[in-house]
Enzyme design. Structure first.
Site, PDB file in Angstrom:
ATOM      1  N   LYS A  36     -66.511   4.697  26.134  1.00 27.48           N
ATOM      2  CA  LYS A  36     -67.128   5.195  24.904  1.00 27.48           C
ATOM      3  C   LYS A  36     -68.142   6.283  25.270  1.00 27.48           C
ATOM      4  O   LYS A  36     -68.999   6.092  26.143  1.00 27.48           O
ATOM      5  CB  LYS A  36     -67.817   4.025  24.202  1.00 27.48           C
ATOM      6  CG  LYS A  36     -67.876   4.120  22.700  1.00 27.48           C
ATOM      7  CD  LYS A  36     -68.335   2.787  22.139  1.00 27.48           C
ATOM      8  CE  LYS A  36     -68.473   2.831  20.644  1.00 27.48           C
ATOM      9  NZ  LYS A  36     -69.089   1.609  20.128  1.00 27.48           N
TER      10      LYS A  36
HETATM   11  O1  G3P Z   1     -70.483   0.040  17.357  1.00 24.59           O
HETATM   12  C1  G3P Z   1     -70.997   1.052  16.588  1.00 24.59           C
HETATM   13  C2  G3P Z   1     -71.246   0.723  15.142  1.00 24.59           C
HETATM   14  O2  G3P Z   1     -70.231  -0.082  14.636  1.00 24.59           O
HETATM   15  C3  G3P Z   1     -72.638   0.258  14.820  1.00 24.59           C
HETATM   16  O3  G3P Z   1     -72.746  -0.259  13.530  1.00 24.59           O
HETATM   17  O4  G3P Z   1     -74.047  -1.502  11.834  1.00 24.59           O
HETATM   18  O5  G3P Z   1     -75.221  -0.565  13.870  1.00 24.59           O
HETATM   19  O6  G3P Z   1     -74.395   0.932  12.071  1.00 24.59           O
HETATM   20  P1  G3P Z   1     -74.190  -0.348  12.783  1.00 24.59           P
END
Ligand code: G3P
Length: 218
Positions: free
Chosen positions: A83
């Site tokens: 990533k």
């Molecule tokens: O893994 C990246 C992403 O899914 C993070 O989500 O909820 O922290 O915006 P969030």
């Protein structure tokens, strides 16, 4: 459409795998930090547990150290996907790693222009963050629609991996738009099963049979 779990929690991953709905896992530094464990060993542990792709993110922001970390992540297991942030060095690294046959997931995508760059760099996955756009009063799902349209227009092979998913409608809308993957927190996966009429209907079926006084075999 593939379902990935967006977590570094081994317990959640085991529960998701047991449900038979988990095709892969995505992690990020925040999710791994939340577990209070070491970085690379955690990605390795998840990759050994999950048969499908497991995204592990680089921590460096400059190209050379980023590539070094990417190679160390990729060496952990065949199913590790590297990533990378959607920055100039991140996309340079994506191109290099793609040429080396290493799969990449370009993360922190918030615009169709950024998604176009990631596809041109040969990324395996692009991760647009829908929830974080909704949080600032933008339409997260509109970004998915734009990316799907652009990728179809040019037959890009980069897969659209919807991230920052907060609720079941993000999943349903992603499916309607033809996104390739959604990565879900475990609690959102759990919510996909729920419907009050399912619970009510099941309770009714069982109550009606119980009234007969007979058993399953009787
Ligand atoms: O893994 C990246 C992403 O899914 C993070 O989500 O909820 O922290 O915006 P969030």
């Amino acid at each position: 459409m593939k379902f990935f779990l967006d977590t570094a929690d081994i317990g959640e991953i085991e529960k998701g795998l047991a449900l038979g709905m988990v095709d892969g896992v995505t992690t990020n530094p925040t999710l791994i930090a939340r577990q209070g464990k070491s970085y690379l060993p955690t990605v390795r542990e998840i990759a050994q547990l999950v048969p499908g792709p497991v995204s592990g993110e680089v921590l460096s922001t400059e190209l050379d150290p980023m590539l070094d970390e990417a190679h160390r992540l990729a060496e952990l297991a065949d199913n590790v996907v590297v990533k990378l942030p959607l920055t100039p060095p991140g996309l340079q690294a994506a191109r290099t790693l793609t040429e080396e046959g290493i799969r990449t997931n370009v993360t922190l995508c918030f615009s169709p222009a950024q998604a176009l760059l990631a596809a041109k760099a040969g990324a395996t996955y692009i991760s647009p963050f829908v929830g974080r756009l909704d949080d600032i009063s933008e339409e997260g799902m509109a970004l998915i629609e734009q990316i799907v349209t652009i990728y179809e227009q040019y037959s890009f092979e980069t897969q659209v991996l919807v991230a920052s998913v907060r609720h079941p409608m993000h999943v349903v809308d992603s499916a309607l738009l033809g996104a390739d993957v959604v990565t879900l927190p475990f609690k959102v996966l759990d919510k996909l099963y729920a419907h009050p009429l399912t619970d009510k209907g099941l309770a009714g079926f069982l109550a009606d049979w119980k009234k007969t006084g007979r058993s399953f075999d009787d």
